[in-house]
Motif scaffolding. Structure first.
Motif: not given
Ligand code: ATP
Length: 532
Positions: A15-38
């Motif tokens: 839900l957080c991803k679908r509705r725009g609460f929380i995304f993985q940081s730098s998701e388009i590059y596969g993310g980076i562990g322990g970092f998040w975007d709101y």
């Protein structure tokens, strides 16, 4: 239980991803562990949370002021605070898969381990968590699933040795082995130890773990053009030290007298060995901290005051008191400088964990900074003529952890009728209105007959009054309601056919689904009143 909790966290994260609460940081590059975007909704939730804290601990009080310090400070700060010498966690590394883990988190990792679950499924559950295994079953598991799930496990790498080792000890009378999962782990660890001389098996792949080593959690960087030891600096691992360093500046530039507090919200960084449980343990996070300075003789009183006030604050924000726990630390849990400490904990789906710590840190920090900086940190009371280094009470909370607790608490599924009166499962976020990212959504029932114009006026009025508002005229109204339920919007206002004749609109309550009819020009006052 563990499975249900995982499902709940999975649904919440979706839900957080679908509705725009929380995304993985730098998701388009596969993310980076322990970092998040709101995202757009998450940032509003977090801002409302920080505003509520700032209002309640700074603006509504006479004895606390705010501060905003830099993230990178003179490295001497971290020598004085003890972070350079001692801010470390015990780390073990798997020699097989190279993953690093906190030695004191192994038990929790075992509970989530895929290969341990699969091994559990292989046996026959006979009672509670007691499992029966036969050697043939273990050999089969080692040969099939084990190869993929735990390639490093001694049982998989060398089944015959392991199984005969096991048989010698347990199957003497041809009986199956009966053990609890916990005993199984202990057994596997012992067996692995016996074969390799190493530690417990890796929760990820079953491989050999190194003995624990201390790992410093501070992120290092360099200041200026030269990258040598003289230019090393650190990203702050807590906001507190900026407050201690400015304690004199604040005293000298304000009229504050003892007791008083300094509050700060800001980013902190810790190179956590295992960032986990969604945003709960991140490498970059925000803290909201108060350092409250007082006379040593009053420290016990202020400690109790802040501990209880901070607990109540979370209850008032909508966290159920049955899920919030105040845990007083035992004497042997206390840091050497602390006189008392309590954790405010929340029952997350993944376990009960700390949201905020409240500690009586004595005069430790100011004394350390006086020693390392050579600057006088004493306070002179001109009434009593008393000179002393104040004691400090520290309520230290995490913004991201509080936001995650609010998200977990708000997530609800209920049964509600759709447009055709059919009962359907509805997902809603029951945020306290003070924290809801969007306060009011305004819809024209249809895109004609002047309804959009009336709706837009209501929307603009709410927006101009500073309420986070949303206008939506697309699609069936039922769908528009559902979208707002997932965003946690407490009020939806709809302009319909009746509005054209009597200038009233409906206001739908997110939780009760009750629709009130009120005058269109009273919407703003109605919503403002309900937000109080
Ligand atoms: P833990 O034992 O969970 O690592 P801690 O006791 O080290 O936490 P403190 O140093 O007391 O945490 O930090 C104060 C607050 O900062 C914590 O209560 C928490 O809300 C927040 N915090 C600490 N580390 C993290 C992290 N890695 N990610 C998110 N928030 C954190």
């Amino acid at each position: 239980m563990a499975q249900e909790s995982n499902e709940l966290m999975d649904k919440l994260a979706a839900l957080c991803k679908r509705r725009g609460f929380i995304f993985q940081s730098s998701e388009i590059y596969g993310g980076i562990g322990g970092f998040w975007d709101y995202g757009p909704l998450g940032v509003e939730l977090k801002r409302n949370l920080k505003d509520a804290w700032w209002q309640d601990v700074v603006r509504r009080r006479d004895d606390v002021v705010g501060l905003d310090c830099s993230i990178i400070m003179n490295p001497k700060v971290w020598e004085a605070s003890g972070h350079l010498g001692g801010f470390s966690d015990p780390m073990v590394t798997c020699r097989q898969c190279k993953k690093h883990m906190r030695a004191d988190h192994l038990q929790a990792l075992y509970l989530e381990s895929e290969w341990i679950k699969s091994l559990g499924e292989e046996g026959h559950l006979i009672e509670g968590d007691l499992i029966e295994f036969r050697s043939e079953e273990l050999a089969r598991w080692a040969h099939r699933k084990g190869k993929k799930l735990a390639p490093g496990l001694a049982l998989v790498r060398n089944p015959s040795v392991t199984l005969s080792w096991l048989a010698e000890r347990t199957e003497k009378e041809g009986k199956p082995v009966t053990m609890s999962i916990g005993d199984w782990l202990a057994y596997l660890a012992t067996e692995q130890l016996a074969q390799t001389g190493l530690q417990a098996p890796c929760p990820h792949c079953g491989g050999d773990l190194t003995p624990p080593r201390q790992f410093n959690l501070m992120f290092k960087t360099f200041v200026g053009a030269m990258e040598d030891s003289s230019s090393v600096a650190y990203l702050r691992p807590e906001t507190a030290q900026g407050i201690f360093c400015n304690y004199r500046n604040v005293l000298d530039t304000t009229r504050l007298r003892m007791p008083f507090g300094i509050a700060q919200i800001g980013k902190s960084f810790r190179n956590e060995i295992n960032p986990r449980n969604y945003t709960f343990r991140s490498r970059e996070f925000e803290q909201m901290e108060i350092e409250f300075f007082c006379h040593p003789s009053e420290a016990d009183k202020w400690y109790e005051y802040w501990r209880d006030a901070r607990y109540k604050w979370y209850v008032d924000l909508g966290l159920k008191s049955s899920k919030l726990h105040l845990r007083n630390h035992e004497k042997d849990e206390l840091a050497h400088y602390a006189r008392a400490c309590a954790d405010i904990e929340y029952e997350f789906p993944f376990g009960t964990s700390e949201l905020e710590g409240v500690a009586n840190r004595t005069d430790y920090d100011l004394t350390q900074h006086q020693k390392f900086s050579g600057k006088d940190m004493t306070y002179f009371d001109d009434q009593t003529k008393d000179r002393y280094i104040p004691y400090v009470i520290e309520p230290s909370g995490g913004v991201d952890r509080a936001a995650l607790a609010l998200l977990c608490e708000a997530y609800t599924e209920d049964q509600a009728p759709d447009e055709n009166g059919q009962m359907q499962t509805r997902t809603l976020m029951r945020f306290h209105p003070r924290l809801a990212p969007v306060k009011v959504a305004v819809f024209p029932l249809v895109k004609k007959e002047g309804m959009p114009e009336i709706a837009e006026k209501i929307y603009r009025d709410c927006q101009a009054a500073g309420l986070s508002s949303f206008y939506d005229e697309k699609g069936a109204v039922g769908r528009r309601y559902r979208r707002q339920d997932e965003a946690g919007t407490p009020f939806c206002v709809t302009v319909d056919g009746q509005t054209l004749t009597d200038q009233t609109v409906t206001v739908r309550d997110r939780d009760s689904l009750v629709q009130d009819r009120i005058a269109a020009d009273k919407v703003l006052a109605y919503v403002q009143d309900r937000l109080k």
